[in-house]
Design an enzyme around this catalytic site. Sequence first.
Site, short mmCIF file in Angstrom:
data_model
loop_
_atom_site.label_atom_id
_atom_site.label_comp_id
_atom_site.label_asym_id
_atom_site.label_seq_id
_atom_site.Cartn_x
_atom_site.Cartn_y
_atom_site.Cartn_z
N ASP A 84 -5.26 0.92 2.35
CA ASP A 84 -4.11 -0.31 2.71
C ASP A 84 -4.40 -1.76 2.00
O ASP A 84 -4.17 -2.61 2.38
CB ASP A 84 -4.27 -0.38 4.22
CG ASP A 84 -3.38 -1.17 4.59
OD1 ASP A 84 -2.11 -1.51 3.99
OD2 ASP A 84 -3.12 -1.88 5.92
N ASN A 98 0.80 -1.16 0.02
CA ASN A 98 -0.01 -0.01 0.03
C ASN A 98 0.74 1.34 -0.09
O ASN A 98 2.07 1.16 0.10
CB ASN A 98 -0.95 0.23 1.05
CG ASN A 98 -0.12 -0.19 2.51
OD1 ASN A 98 0.36 -1.08 3.00
ND2 ASN A 98 0.13 0.92 3.17
CA CA Z 1 -0.27 -1.94 5.23
#
Ligand code: CA
Length: 716
Positions: free
Chosen positions: A331, A286
């Site tokens: 994320d 991410n």
């Molecule tokens: Ca992460």
Amino acid sequence: MHKTITLLSMSCIFLFACERSEISDTPPLISDTKAASQTHSVTAETIIRADSSGWLSHGRTYSEQRHSPLKEINTETVAELGLFWSFDLGTSRGIEATPIVHNGIMYVTSTWNIVHALDARTGKQLWRFDPVVDKEQASKGCCDAVNRGVAIWGDAVFTATIDGRLISLNAQTGQKNWDINTIDKFYPYTITGAPRVVKGKVIIGNGGAELGVRGYISAYDAMTGEQVWRFFTVPGNPADGFENETMEMAAKTWTGEYWAAGGGGTAWDSMAYDPELDLLYIGVGNGTPWNQAIRSPDGGDNLFLSSIVAVRPDTGEYVWHYQTTPGETWDYTATQHMILADLKLAGETRKVIMQAPKNGFFYVIDRETGAFISAKNFVPVTWATHIDQTTGRPVETEGARYVGETPALQLPGPLGAHNWHPMSYSPDTGLVYIPAQEAPHVYAEQTDYKRTNGFWNTGTELSAAALPTDKATFKALKAMVKGRLLAWDPVTQKPAWSFEHGGPWNGGVLSTSGNLVFQGTADAHFAAYDALTGKRKWRFYTQTGVVAAPITYQIDGEQFIAIASGWGGSYVLSGGGVFPTGSKANVGRVMVFKLGAKATLPELPDDNFILPDTPKLLDVSEEVLAKGNRAYDNNCLVCHGFQAYSSGLIPNLRYSAITNSEQAWNSVVVGGGLAEQGMPNFGKIIDDDTAEAIRAYVISEANSVRGQEFYQAIEN
Ligand code: CA
């Protein structure tokens, strides 16, 4: 010609009886595969041949299928499976390691990167290596002091440490060959992944995207430890000049001063290699911060965040990429396990790479070209309706990008629909077995975001995801948090079967030609399922919850199954206290099973923990309590747990002696008094007033009705 006794042969003679003659006519060179194979050295050929007597690479083979052709233990015989030996690792935190087995020796890593070499037949320890990691550096890790295992090549074992080192050890003796640093320690890089070795190069990435780093993956010469190449996964500051054309191309997909926070894109876990195509595949994580509106304010895809990238293993040269989540803001890493297989699709055999990343879609990608083939959500998702078949891009739902929106529950959350826990692919059944989960999250923008090097920099308001405090709402939310073993047909993109567990964060998966799928669970069991039907055929109580993946190997014609237990990782740190699973006595342990064995685990230690007196409520205003609550949720929750109630993996602040004393509290929280034990010094981002407000909040939680009985009752 004179006879040469190799170093390996000598140590082999000293340590255990060898099956073959250890004296060779020529000195075995690593590049000389024929000579090397005569001395049990691990070569590309050995890994590719994937002799089922051992488990030579993280995913067993370069294709990372985690499927073994062994079948002595099968649906007919598995009822006779029993514990043969167990080895206590002497740890109480998460164990995520996949053991490597070669030449009768098992290599496994435990907490703080200690490497154990065990006799794979008896469990007797042959040697132990403690790299003595810098635990203060480890406090910069997002998700427990964990490690996913070693790699083996030639006569050496390679381990990568949480403080960023890559170490080569003599496989027979545990003596250090070399020990190098792979990171810039000014930035919060950590390593939790297992190295892979391809063409004599040890490949390793790192983590830290939550805190603020620029991701990369590097290759080191297996013999010397010298860096051969480094591939950055996101572009740096254009003013410094781009490293290569690929970075220049990637930079066109970013906006604003993206480089200031590092960009993220850490490659902290998955890799795969196709020797025929000579392509190394890397799973990229991410962005930093999570919130794209801050990271790259005018949008853009932000390459290579959340992508699978194919590079040349000799040079690190970019070949192709496929991005699962363009403009990542949740994320949604694509660091999850990747599997290479040849699938028959529309009458044509295609070389594919498969991944079930955090974002909830199962992807089948052409691994020669990176072309999109198909994708389908394998759990309910709310951020996108589907992946467009023509463009291969997700069709996002309105409001999924949470900036300026009313915070709402979304699926998946940062824990992912599938995290690092490895899946498996059985060529026998044609199914992929996924440790799938549903863990929703309330995403909200952080309106007062300020970047601080070395601390969580998500740009999201973590306190928006705080759990409800009343029983009914808490219970309703808990019911939405799920976990299952999911058998997925990658050809039809449909589930074949699923086995529902009590909750998420269960172990990795192994499948075998015994028509079995093995998986450990959060509720402290290790089980075998019929690979075709999902019927549970066998189960063993492991005392401690399991997150790691099992392996299998064979010695003298006898099949063994091994699994490491040790409840831990990000979900356990944050949610392990309020969502108890029945995992007891967090004893890190390796357990080995075979047919007809009847050993038992050591007795659980007495649970004689006496709760200290509840600290007296501090005389503070509601406003101060609310301030403390928000600061706790944004800074402390990820490790010390929701509602200041931890799993016990690290101290439960409600019952900690320091909570009672303002002076002791401050010396730790803003004074760095326990930095060497892995507790960060928050002095840089939290002032004394806020620290005291957090203490007041923790004490108020300790005095609330929500305690062990409340959470246990919710569980039922
Ligand atoms: Ca992460």
